[in-house]
Write an enzyme that holds these catalytic residues in place. Structure first.
Site, PDB file in Angstrom:
ATOM      1  N   GLU A 158      12.457   8.633 -19.906  1.00 10.07           N
ATOM      2  CA  GLU A 158      12.430   9.149 -21.280  1.00 10.07           C
ATOM      3  C   GLU A 158      12.947   8.127 -22.296  1.00 10.07           C
ATOM      4  O   GLU A 158      12.884   8.380 -23.497  1.00 10.07           O
ATOM      5  CB  GLU A 158      13.209  10.473 -21.364  1.00 10.07           C
ATOM      6  CG  GLU A 158      14.726  10.358 -21.493  1.00 10.07           C
ATOM      7  CD  GLU A 158      15.454   9.974 -20.206  1.00 10.07           C
ATOM      8  OE1 GLU A 158      14.787   9.626 -19.205  1.00 10.07           O
ATOM      9  OE2 GLU A 158      16.710  10.006 -20.215  1.00 10.07           O
TER      10      GLU A 158
ATOM     11  N   SER B 173      22.974  14.538 -12.676  1.00  3.61           N
ATOM     12  CA  SER B 173      23.436  15.845 -13.108  1.00  3.61           C
ATOM     13  C   SER B 173      24.079  15.688 -14.481  1.00  3.61           C
ATOM     14  O   SER B 173      23.697  14.778 -15.242  1.00  3.61           O
ATOM     15  CB  SER B 173      24.409  16.411 -12.072  1.00  3.61           C
ATOM     16  OG  SER B 173      24.708  17.750 -12.354  1.00  3.61           O
TER      17      SER B 173
ATOM     18  N   ASP C 171      26.103   9.595 -23.428  1.00  2.00           N
ATOM     19  CA  ASP C 171      25.116   8.522 -23.439  1.00  2.00           C
ATOM     20  C   ASP C 171      24.822   8.162 -24.892  1.00  2.00           C
ATOM     21  O   ASP C 171      24.121   8.910 -25.538  1.00  2.00           O
ATOM     22  CB  ASP C 171      23.867   8.893 -22.651  1.00  2.00           C
ATOM     23  CG  ASP C 171      23.435  10.348 -22.838  1.00  2.00           C
ATOM     24  OD1 ASP C 171      24.237  11.192 -23.274  1.00  2.00           O
ATOM     25  OD2 ASP C 171      22.263  10.624 -22.567  1.00  2.00           O
TER      26      ASP C 171
ATOM     27  N   GLU D 297      23.578  17.993 -33.941  1.00  2.00           N
ATOM     28  CA  GLU D 297      24.150  17.730 -32.607  1.00  2.00           C
ATOM     29  C   GLU D 297      25.459  16.969 -32.709  1.00  2.00           C
ATOM     30  O   GLU D 297      26.283  17.039 -31.806  1.00  2.00           O
ATOM     31  CB  GLU D 297      23.159  16.946 -31.748  1.00  2.00           C
ATOM     32  CG  GLU D 297      22.792  15.616 -32.360  1.00  2.00           C
ATOM     33  CD  GLU D 297      22.061  14.671 -31.406  1.00  2.00           C
ATOM     34  OE1 GLU D 297      22.091  14.898 -30.194  1.00  2.00           O
ATOM     35  OE2 GLU D 297      21.466  13.705 -31.904  1.00  2.00           O
TER      36      GLU D 297
END
Ligand code: NAG
Length: 582
Positions: free
Chosen positions: A288, A222, A321, A514
């Site tokens: 990914e 999640s 991450d 970002e």
């Protein structure tokens, strides 16, 4: 080297089966997008610069046939398929990425929302108008064929259109969406927000939790739980109590997931407390980022691979991450391979859940369900006590992640150490002022372009010198809750710093990013992929700050930002002009 990896695939599988450690379940069932030899061979052939490219490509036909064709190919080459053959196979069996989404112009987008009129500085106002326009570029809608033939896509079908972060992130993400939602509400677009909420609620109904993002390969992880807060923002804006009533059970279901799958008990001073952590007990490389995860696993003993992959996924679940925050205290605290996310009890996660519990209690009160309201009030009370006992540090005036292995707090600086202020999860009215003292003691206020993610430069993207919009928000709106004018003034100054960084980089590049490098005042770097533009949450946070401080924020005097040589030419020019005028 890819060639070598291909030869090694049967060995790789054998290693997983025979490894001293039992293999954890794969990240999802798909034998194409989540695990298996096809994924392994294609990703290790490194056909694209970014591993996400392949797992985002729709299939051109039936998955069973594609798998069969691949098995034949693998058998023909004894599992060491030449790269060109893999390339040909992929272009025959898969379509170019992005085909499953259509651009979508939000129907509730209007020129000139009220937000703009509250911004005094004309340059900032013009810029805010551009941010408001960016929603039109970030709107997406899933094509109907994803609904009718879901097995051919890694994208998870969603009925309602939505706003994506931007760049490589063409699907929607969980925690990003909170800041997007706040921005959309300031853009007066509650209908778009409602659709996004409906998509999230449908995911909870279907899977019991919200995946990291709307792709099958994200299914078992999640992201920071902010759905209840999104609902709160929407209901506050619209007073749509009927929507809340219809969906409150689904909100409760999502919190049940965090209680059932992500909680643990911590004993401190002979008392036991229940808190939450990020934890993804699923193995295999992240689809990914497959080749990166395989190569990283090569650097650790074989019996640590599966744990490493699970910890990487937990890191992805945290939203951070990656960051030295998750590998401090590991065998080599400078290396990603030391990651041990699930061994930490994070401040921000528990602050978010504490806030969600309070909101649920209030929701149920409003809907007249006093027993449920009481249940969540108690949960919040217990969590407040747990956070006080396990995470709070009175001496420093901040909360710290608790390390389950050492039984100690990680006292490094992270903006999330102040997340309970933002989440309203504190009872001491002086807490924001103690937090200010903490920031001063850590010399955080000397960073004039934004608050860094940590004070350690590890090369990871959630570390110095990178700064991220949501983390600015956590600190700024936390301090802004203070009763002390001085603490509130610092909150404003931090907002001013961040807005100026966003504005200056926009002035140079015409884009929102970002993350930002606050050392150089440019788009951020580091981590696993190139910096992305767009950008959903950055735009959202900029709008939040423009809304909060629109009458005070400035874009900076032109002169102050000129380099010395520019200044000289500007002076020369004005001299010339005044001569001409005479
Ligand atoms: C959560 O826990 C339940 C029960 O243990 C399990 O069936 C389910 O698969 C878990 N969910 C995830 C996403 O790991």
């Amino acid at each position: 080297m890819p060639g070598k990896m291909r030869l090694l695939f049967p060995l790789f599988l054998l290693g997983l089966v025979l490894g001293t450690q039992q293999a954890l379940p794969p990240p999802c069932d798909s034998q194409i997008y989540c695990h298996g030899e096809l994924l392994h061979q294609v990703q290790m052939a490194k056909l694209y610069r970014d591993d996400k490219e392949f797992v985002d490509m729709p299939m051109s036909g039936d998955p069973a046939q594609i798998l069969q064709r691949f098995d034949e190919l693998a058998a023909a080459y004894n599992h060491s398929i030449p790269r060109d053959e893999i390339k040909a196979f992929v272009s025959q069996s898969f379509l170019v990425k992005g085909q499953e989404l259509d651009p979508w112009l939000p129907e509730d987008w209007r020129e000139r929302p009220q937000l703009l009129y509250n911004i005094s500085d004309p340059s900032l106002r013009a810029w805010a108008e551009k941010l408001h326009k960016l929603w039109k570029d970030l709107g997406k809608k899933v094509k109907p064929e994803v609904g009718s033939q879901p097995e051919r896509f890694s994208l998870i079908y969603s009925e309602h259109p939505f706003i994506v972060p931007g760049g490589r992130f063409v699907e929607f993400y969980y925690w990003d969406s909170y800041w997007v939602v706040e921005g959309l509400l300031l853009s007066e677009m509650p209908r778009t927000v409602k659709g996004m909420l409906q998509n999230f609620l449908a995911l909870v109904q279907r899977y019991g939790h919200i995946p990291n993002g709307a792709r099958v390969y994200y299914l078992q992880r999640s992201q920071p739980p902010l759905l209840t807060l999104m609902m709160h923002s929407y209901v506050t804006h619209t007073q749509d109590l009927a929507f809340l009533r219809d969906n409150i059970k689904t909100l409760a279901l999502e919190l049940d997931f965090w209680a059932r799958n992500r909680s643990l008990s911590v004993s401190v001073a002979g008392k036991s407390y229940v808190l939450n952590r990020y934890h993804v007990p699923y193995g295999g490389p992240r689809p990914e980022s497959y080749s990166k995860d395989v190569e990283l696993a090569d650097t650790v003993p074989e019996d640590r691979r599966e744990t490493l992959w699970a910890e990487l996924k937990a890191g992805a679940e945290s939203g951070w991450d990656f960051s030295s925050r998750w590998f401090l205290g590991g065998p080599n605290p400078d290396l990603l391979s030391s990651i041990r996310t699930s061994k930490l009890v994070p401040v921000d996660l528990n602050a978010f859940l504490c806030q969600a519990e309070e909101l649920m209690s209030n929701f149920y009160s409003r809907l007249g369900d006093t027993s449920q309201a009481e249940k969540y009030r108690k949960l919040r009370e217990q969590r407040m006590a747990a956070m006080q006992a396990v995470l709070w540090d009175e001496e420093q005036g901040a909360w710290f992640d608790y390390d389950l292995d050492t039984g100690k707090k990680n006292t490094e600086f992270y903006p999330t150490n102040l997340a309970p202020l933002w989440a309203g999860c504190f009872s001491d009215p002086e807490a924001p002022d103690k937090a200010l003292k903490y920031l001063e003691a850590k010399q955080i206020l000397k960073y004039k372009r934004g608050i860094p993610s940590s004070l350690k430069n590890s090369g990871q993207q959630w570390d110095l010198p990178n700064a991220w919009a949501p983390l600015q928000d956590l600190v700024i709106r936390g301090l802004a809750k203070s009763r002390s004018p001085r603490t509130r003034e610092v909150a404003f100054q931090l907002a001013q710093n961040w807005i100026r960084t966003n504005f200056d980089v926009y002035a140079k590049t015409s884009a929102m990013y970002e993350k930002y490098d606050i050392d150089k005042g440019q788009p951020g770097g580091g981590g696993e992929y190139e910096v992305q533009t767009g950008f959903g949450w950055t735009n959202g946070v900029a709008m939040i700050l423009l809304d909060l401080y629109g009458d005070q924020l400035t874009s900076g005097t032109q002169m102050a930002f000129l380099e010395p040589h520019c200044l000289a030419s500007a002076l020369l020019l004005s001299l010339l002009l005044s001569l001409l005028a005479q």
